[in-house]
Write a protein that holds these residues in place. Sequence first.
Motif, PDB file in Angstrom:
ATOM      1  N   ASP A 146       0.817  -1.221   0.000  1.00  0.00           N
ATOM      2  CA  ASP A 146       0.000   0.000   0.000  1.00  0.00           C
ATOM      3  C   ASP A 146       0.849   1.269   0.000  1.00  0.00           C
ATOM      4  O   ASP A 146       0.783   2.085   0.920  1.00  0.00           O
ATOM      5  N   TYR A 149      -0.637   5.603  -2.439  1.00  0.00           N
ATOM      6  CA  TYR A 149      -1.770   6.391  -1.955  1.00  0.00           C
ATOM      7  C   TYR A 149      -1.606   7.888  -2.205  1.00  0.00           C
ATOM      8  O   TYR A 149      -2.558   8.646  -2.082  1.00  0.00           O
ATOM      9  N   ASP A 175      -1.622  -3.775  -3.344  1.00  0.00           N
ATOM     10  CA  ASP A 175      -2.337  -2.505  -3.518  1.00  0.00           C
ATOM     11  C   ASP A 175      -3.849  -2.725  -3.492  1.00  0.00           C
ATOM     12  O   ASP A 175      -4.381  -3.522  -4.268  1.00  0.00           O
ATOM     13  N   ARG A 178      -5.527   1.779  -4.938  1.00  0.00           N
ATOM     14  CA  ARG A 178      -5.190   3.191  -4.782  1.00  0.00           C
ATOM     15  C   ARG A 178      -5.095   3.878  -6.147  1.00  0.00           C
ATOM     16  O   ARG A 178      -4.726   3.265  -7.153  1.00  0.00           O
TER      17      ARG A 178
END
Length: 219
Positions: A146, A149, A175, A178
Motif C-alpha cells: 500500500d 496512496y 495494492d 489506490r
Amino acid sequence: MKTDPESFIRANTGVLSPPHVPEIRLHLASEAHDLWLKTEEELEAIGLPPPFWAFAWAGGQGLSRYVLDHPEVVRGRSVVDFASGSGLVAIAAMLAGAAEVLAVDIDPWAETAVRLNAELNGVPVGFLGEDIIGRERAADVYLAGDVFYDKGFADRLRPWFDALERADAAVIVGDPGRAYCPRQRLTALATYEVPVTRALEDSEVKRTTVWRFGAGVGD
C-alpha cells in the motif's frame, strides 16, 4: 520524542491477528477511532506522527498472505520490506523462509513497533529508519504494501522500482486499488478480498491485488 514509544504502544494496542493473516500476531489498535482519529494537535502533544504502524492495512495483509502462500518468492533470499509500518510483511517474509529481512520506514515509531511485533512472532527482523528511495539494489526481493496512496510519493517510487527491477530484484507490491498505482507497468499475481475497518477505509472489505513490478510488461 515526547512519549516513550514502547510504553505507548503497549498501553494503546492489543495483541491481535490481522483477519487475512491469522498466523501472525501484532500490536494493533483495537479501536481505530480512538487512535487514528485523534486530531493533529493531540498527536503533536504526545510527539506521535500518524500511527500507520498501529493498523494492518489491506495492501500489507494481501501481500503478506501472498508471501506466506508462495514462500518460494522469498525463501533463502534477502528481503527489504519498504514502508514497513507494523512490520507485518517483514514478519511474513521471515516466516516464509527468507534468509534475512530489513524493515525500512522513516517513522521512528515504526522501529519500536517492528521490534515488538517481530518478538511476538519469534523472528529476527532488522530495521532501517532512512529514506532509501533511489538507492541501488541491496536485496533480492523488495516488498511494498500500500505505497501508491499519494501522487508525489508514487512519482518518486516508479523510477526507483523500475531501476530495481532492471537490476534483477523482484519488486512485489500489495495494492487495494489506490488511485496512483501504475497498473499498466505491473503484472498481477493474486487478488484477495481483505477485511478492513471502515474507520480507516471506505468499506469493510478491500479488493487487494498483489503485483510484480515490471516482469516484462511495457510502459
